[in-house]
Design a protein around this motif. Structure first.
Motif, PDB file in Angstrom:
ATOM      1  N   GLU A 247       0.900  -1.073  -0.036  1.00 37.96           N
ATOM      2  CA  GLU A 247       0.477  -0.086  -0.350  1.00 37.96           C
ATOM      3  C   GLU A 247       0.906   0.773   0.422  1.00 37.96           C
ATOM      4  OE1 GLU A 247      -2.570  -2.714   1.815  1.00 37.96           O
ATOM      5  OE2 GLU A 247      -0.333  -2.507   1.944  1.00 37.96           O
ATOM      6  N   ASP A 248       1.943   1.393   0.706  1.00 37.54           N
ATOM      7  CA  ASP A 248       2.794   2.483   1.211  1.00 37.54           C
ATOM      8  C   ASP A 248       3.272   2.705  -0.349  1.00 37.54           C
ATOM      9  OD1 ASP A 248       2.130   3.003   3.172  1.00 37.54           O
ATOM     10  OD2 ASP A 248       4.159   2.432   4.382  1.00 37.54           O
ATOM     11  N   ALA A 249       4.231   1.506  -0.904  1.00 36.62           N
ATOM     12  CA  ALA A 249       4.279   1.784  -2.015  1.00 36.62           C
ATOM     13  C   ALA A 249       3.462   1.906  -3.619  1.00 36.62           C
ATOM     14  CB  ALA A 249       5.409  -0.274  -2.618  1.00 36.62           C
ATOM     15  N   GLU A 250       2.540   1.769  -3.783  1.00 36.32           N
ATOM     16  CA  GLU A 250       1.761   2.519  -4.582  1.00 36.32           C
ATOM     17  C   GLU A 250       1.260   3.782  -3.801  1.00 36.32           C
ATOM     18  OE1 GLU A 250      -0.723   2.434  -7.635  1.00 36.32           O
ATOM     19  OE2 GLU A 250       0.757   0.779  -6.789  1.00 36.32           O
ATOM     20  N   TYR A 251       1.072   4.553  -2.857  1.00 42.82           N
ATOM     21  CA  TYR A 251       1.143   5.027  -2.328  1.00 42.82           C
ATOM     22  C   TYR A 251       2.421   6.073  -2.817  1.00 42.82           C
ATOM     23  CZ  TYR A 251      -0.050   9.521  -0.005  1.00 42.82           C
ATOM     24  OH  TYR A 251      -0.413  10.495   0.177  1.00 42.82           O
ATOM     25  N   ALA A 392      -3.632  -1.588  11.721  1.00 42.58           N
ATOM     26  CA  ALA A 392      -3.414  -3.340  10.946  1.00 42.58           C
ATOM     27  C   ALA A 392      -2.899  -2.621   9.626  1.00 42.58           C
ATOM     28  CB  ALA A 392      -4.221  -4.054  11.490  1.00 42.58           C
ATOM     29  N   GLU A 393      -2.861  -2.168   8.774  1.00 38.65           N
ATOM     30  CA  GLU A 393      -2.895  -2.032   8.387  1.00 38.65           C
ATOM     31  C   GLU A 393      -1.500  -2.141   7.274  1.00 38.65           C
ATOM     32  OE1 GLU A 393      -3.505   2.124   6.643  1.00 38.65           O
ATOM     33  OE2 GLU A 393      -1.844   2.983   7.737  1.00 38.65           O
ATOM     34  N   GLY A 394      -1.393  -2.679   6.066  1.00 35.98           N
ATOM     35  CA  GLY A 394      -0.415  -2.857   5.796  1.00 35.98           C
ATOM     36  C   GLY A 394       0.302  -4.207   5.970  1.00 35.98           C
ATOM     37  N   LEU A 395       0.191  -4.938   6.641  1.00 32.66           N
ATOM     38  CA  LEU A 395       0.839  -5.778   7.417  1.00 32.66           C
ATOM     39  C   LEU A 395      -0.421  -7.714   6.578  1.00 32.66           C
ATOM     40  CD1 LEU A 395       0.122  -5.285  10.940  1.00 32.66           C
ATOM     41  CD2 LEU A 395       2.676  -5.059   9.662  1.00 32.66           C
ATOM     42  N   GLY A 396      -1.395  -7.334   5.470  1.00 31.05           N
ATOM     43  CA  GLY A 396      -1.468  -8.782   5.103  1.00 31.05           C
ATOM     44  C   GLY A 396      -2.464  -9.300   5.860  1.00 31.05           C
ATOM     45  N   LEU A 397      -2.780  -9.181   7.195  1.00 32.68           N
ATOM     46  CA  LEU A 397      -3.666 -10.316   7.865  1.00 32.68           C
ATOM     47  C   LEU A 397      -5.024  -9.962   6.985  1.00 32.68           C
ATOM     48  CD1 LEU A 397      -2.190  -9.009  11.176  1.00 32.68           C
ATOM     49  CD2 LEU A 397      -1.390 -10.871   9.518  1.00 32.68           C
ATOM     50  N   GLU A 398      -5.805 -11.309   7.281  1.00 31.65           N
ATOM     51  CA  GLU A 398      -7.366 -11.289   7.248  1.00 31.65           C
ATOM     52  C   GLU A 398      -7.856 -11.186   8.684  1.00 31.65           C
ATOM     53  OE1 GLU A 398      -9.556 -15.074   6.328  1.00 31.65           O
ATOM     54  OE2 GLU A 398      -8.431 -15.332   5.572  1.00 31.65           O
ATOM     55  N   ALA A 399      -8.808 -10.265   8.701  1.00 35.70           N
ATOM     56  CA  ALA A 399      -9.770 -10.094   9.421  1.00 35.70           C
ATOM     57  C   ALA A 399     -10.193 -10.950   9.993  1.00 35.70           C
ATOM     58  CB  ALA A 399     -10.441  -8.608   9.177  1.00 35.70           C
TER      59      ALA A 399
END
Length: 461
Positions: A247-251, A392-399
């Motif tokens: 997400e940061d990379a795309e930003y 939890a953003e950017g960690l690739g975790l499933e809610a």
């Protein structure tokens, strides 16, 4: 070992121009040895690349620039840098230079200095946060084109020492660790890569949006404008940008026009962060860990105690919370004391002893950037986690499988109560979370990603 001008140079006597120095590791907590990292073909690593790490042709000469010492390892960015840097230094020739209070030598943990080609601390001082000197510096910076944190880490001495090193030694690439240090980095002809642990401008924007209109919000917006301007410039000027999440990379690509961006994953030492070991007694039901002098952490706990904690106590009045981390602001200490059932520890030697025995790990972060290493640490320790979406953003975790996400106070409180009352649900969540980090979220993988990015920069790809 001695001082030269404003800096002290520490050079490993075993280092040569074609090989990095080696040292026996004295730290019992460092369990990954060089043979583990560079002799085994691990999933996704590629055996040929691993073997090439032992050749002079593939060994990189890296100049790594720090905004401040990594010691003590008490913040997420420091922990990420150290775990990647110590692995990188086992296969490459790494010189570390950075700002250090009074030129102290502890840029890296003392027992592992021998891993590095050279350590160059540059004397620097900063006003204590909240002091008269601090506020005078903030006021003096209001008319500057640069955000306060960029001005704080701007050092002509560091710039001079970097120029001296580049003239005296041969390096392949320079890594600026954090955006904050980039004002001190000159153009020397070396390819420059910035390691962005956060989208710094986004932190200022989110912080501003969390405040009501007034002087504080206006100041934060001014910080955002200045930080965004500089962040855009660096992302376009530097030969490479390292982000900590897709997400940061795309930003960085979309908003700042960065052309060469790589993602370096967040990891965790799952052996070190386990439930086995000493713990405080009695343990708190809920626990939060983090540097409490970081505004996002203090704000998050303040919001939790104001909006969420009363809802939990209505259902479970005997619930307790431990807030673990350095330098909590005075206002937060007062709020915790008034809330009831809340313990504030301040700095502790080992956060793990406060996590073991807890039943739920909370991450009530409302603004920030990058990724929260604390969540992986809690998952590795078998703690079920309740977090905001931003936390939890950017960690690739499933809610619902690895973590419970909740942004509204009543949902956050309900999620915590659910885990406290439903042991099977808590154990399922904790088990899936630990499995995820043990199998997929290692520092070895992150180090390989960073190494690959630097090699791509040098290839021009």
């Amino acid at each position: 070992m001695g001082c030269q001008g404003n800096s002290g140079h520490v050079e490993c006597p075993q280092a040569t121009r074609t090989g990095s120095c080696r040292a026996t590791l004295a730290d019992a907590d460092v369990r990954v040895l060089a043979s583990d990292v560079y002799s085994e073909a691990r999933p996704g690593w590629g055996g040929d690349v691993v073997r090439s790490m032992h050749t002079d042709a593939e060994r990189l000469r890296i100049l790594w620039v720090l905004p401040r010492p990594l010691v003590p390892l008490d913040a997420g960015g420091k922990i990420r840098t150290w775990n990647i840097l110590r692995l990188l230094a086992r296969g490459h020739e790494v010189t570390v230079i950075g700002l250090s209070p009074d030129g102290a030598l502890d840029l890296v943990p003392r027992e592992e200095r021998g891993l590095f080609r050279r350590l160059v601390p540059v004397a620097w001082s900063e006003p204590r946060k909240g002091s008269v000197r601090f506020w005078l510096a903030v006021l003096a910076n209001l008319g500057s084109r640069h955000a306060f944190v960029l001005s704080k880490y701007a050092s002509s001495s560091l710039r001079h020492e970097i120029e001296q090193l580049v003239r005296a030694e041969s390096y392949d690439v320079l890594v600026a660790d954090f955006l904050q240090v980039t004002r001190s980095i000159p153009k020397t002809g070396l390819p420059r890569v910035v390691f962005q642990h956060n989208v710094e401008s986004m932190i200022r924007w989110r912080h501003a949006q969390s405040r009501a209109w007034g002087a504080t919000r206006l100041y934060l917006l001014w910080e955002w404008v200045r930080m965004a301007r500089w962040e855009r410039r660096i992302c376009r000027e530097y030969e490479g940008v390292l982000a900590v999440s897709p997400e940061d990379a795309e930003y960085f690509r979309k908003e700042w026009g960065a052309r060469r961006v790589w993602t370096v994953s967040t990891g965790v030492d799952a052996e070190r962060f386990s439930m086995e070991g000493p713990r405080v007694e009695p343990a708190d039901d809920l626990v939060f860990t983090g540097s409490m002098d970081w505004e996002a952490n203090a704000d998050g706990i303040g919001w939790f105690l104001d909006r969420v904690w009363p809802l939990i106590l209505e259902v479970r009045p005997d619930t307790t919370l431990g807030v673990v981390g350095r330098n909590p602001p005075h206002w937060l200490v007062r709020v915790c004391q008034q809330a009831g059932g809340v313990t504030v520890t301040g700095r502790v030697p080992d956060v793990r002893v406060h996590m073991r025995g807890a039943r739920v790990f909370i991450v009530p972060i409302r603004f920030g950037g990058g990724t929260r290493i604390k969540i992986y640490e809690a998952m590795a320790m078998g703690l079920p986690v309740v977090s905001t979406s931003i936390g939890a953003e950017g960690l690739g975790l499933e809610a619902g499988r690895h973590v419970l996400l909740a942004d509204r106070p009543e949902v956050f409180a309900g999620s915590v109560v659910e885990l406290l009352e439903d042991r099977n649900r808590a154990e399922f969540l904790a088990g899936q979370a630990r499995k995820e980090v043990v199998e997929k979220r290692t520092w070895q993988h992150a180090a390989r990603e960073l190494e690959s990015a630097l090699q791509s920069v040098l290839r021009g790809g």
